[in-house]
Enzyme design. Structure first.
Site, PDB file in Angstrom:
ATOM      1  N   LEU A   1     -23.325  -0.114  -5.130  1.00 53.30           N
ATOM      2  CA  LEU A   1     -24.106  -0.470  -4.153  1.00 53.30           C
ATOM      3  C   LEU A   1     -25.439  -0.254  -4.593  1.00 53.30           C
ATOM      4  O   LEU A   1     -25.740   0.478  -5.368  1.00 53.30           O
ATOM      5  CB  LEU A   1     -23.779   0.601  -2.817  1.00 53.30           C
TER       6      LEU A   1
ATOM      7  N   TYR B   1       0.754  -1.140  -0.073  1.00 57.32           N
ATOM      8  CA  TYR B   1       0.109   0.033  -0.156  1.00 57.32           C
ATOM      9  C   TYR B   1       0.824   1.244   0.175  1.00 57.32           C
ATOM     10  O   TYR B   1       1.187   1.929   1.075  1.00 57.32           O
ATOM     11  CB  TYR B   1      -0.966   0.132   1.283  1.00 57.32           C
TER      12      TYR B   1
ATOM     13  N   PHE C   1     -12.812  -4.080  -0.101  1.00 55.84           N
ATOM     14  CA  PHE C   1     -13.677  -3.327  -0.739  1.00 55.84           C
ATOM     15  C   PHE C   1     -15.097  -3.309  -0.145  1.00 55.84           C
ATOM     16  O   PHE C   1     -16.204  -3.762  -0.655  1.00 55.84           O
ATOM     17  CB  PHE C   1     -13.828  -3.584  -2.102  1.00 55.84           C
TER      18      PHE C   1
END
Length: 282
Positions: free
Chosen positions: A216, A60, A207
């Site tokens: 969504l 990351y 996620f």
């Protein structure tokens, strides 16, 4: 009532709503690096709000901004109840673009690099991130997982996890050493979640807010949010936590406002019908 804590590996009590560190370094996979000062502020505020499970990885990073470095600068010396989880397996370029997967003989150096960057003597949880960037690719993970199991025996790792795996790969890992957590993308993964719940294994969907990949169900979420005086994101997180007492949510953000919004989802109480699984669609 949703149970708000989970005993990771049977001995580490953590709040089920944690924090994913990926977005501390950039807002998207190809976006510019974020301001490190903002990331440090977000981490400190997260802990103030009761977050005690942070999910990170050595890959990351974006340019000079690395999530592990931000965590160390923000939170070291660490609180005794803070659990830091990391992942090893993918090999990044210097800019953080994933370009391959580590061989078994490369995994120790990745774990040691995480220890150095975080300023730790051991890691609470390390996942082996299996091959495949979207769905589990299959194939044996035994040789690589055995390396992490050896590091656990040597005291560098407290608990082991697997990520982006199918049921056969999870079973293969369990033959080698106890698995404390599975980190998968929750989409058509209900069977594996049930298996984890039965075995006392944490299930950690990555996620959890879609990640820009899965939309969504905005219409349904918004209707529930309007009744509760909440946001659709908060309802989605509360619904995830209602799916199973073994599920841990790790929404990530580089924004203080979004952090406050995410953590406040922990206090939402959904009606029975509203607590049905609300998950990203493919």
């Amino acid at each position: 009532m949703t149970i708000k804590t989970f005993a990771l590996g049977g001995d580490l009590t953590i709040n089920r709503l944690g924090f994913g560190a990926m977005r501390l370094v950039a807002d998207s996979v190809d976006g510019p690096p974020r301001d490190p000062g903002t990331g440090i502020a977000v981490l400190r505020r997260a802990v103030e709000l009761g977050v005690n499970h942070i999910d990170t990885a050595g890959f990351y990073r974006r340019g000079a901004v690395q999530a592990n470095e931000l965590i160390r600068r923000a939170l070291s010396p660490y609180r005794d109840d803070l659990v830091i989880a990391s992942k090893v397996g993918p090999l990044p370029t210097p800019d953080g673009v994933l370009s391959g997967h580590a061989r078994p003989d490369q995994l120790r150096s990745l774990v040691e690099a995480d220890l150095r960057s975080l300023g730790l003597d051991w890691l609470d949880l390390v996942y082996l991130r299996a091959d495949g960037m979207t769905e589990p690719a299959g194939g044996s993970i035994a040789e690589r997982f055995a390396v992490l199991a050896e590091l656990r025996e040597q005291g560098l790792i407290r608990h082991l996890g697997v990520s982006n795996v199918n049921a056969a790969q999870l079973a293969e890992a369990q033959e080698i050493a106890p698995v404390a957590a599975v980190q998968n993308r929750y989409a058509d993964d209900v069977g594996l979640l049930a298996e984890c719940e039965d075995a006392g294994i944490a299930y950690v969907p990555y996620f959890p807010l879609g990640g820009g990949v899965s939309p969504l169900d905005a219409e349904r979420l918004s209707a529930i949010a309007a009744r509760l005086g909440a946001t659709a994101v908060q309802v989605h997180l509360a619904s995830l936590l209602a799916i199973s007492p073994s599920l841990l949510a790790i929404p990530g953000t580089g924004s203080l406002d979004h952090l406050e919004e995410n953590v406040a989802a922990n206090d939402l109480s959904l009606d029975d019908g509203e607590a049905d699984p609300v998950t990203p669609s493919r």
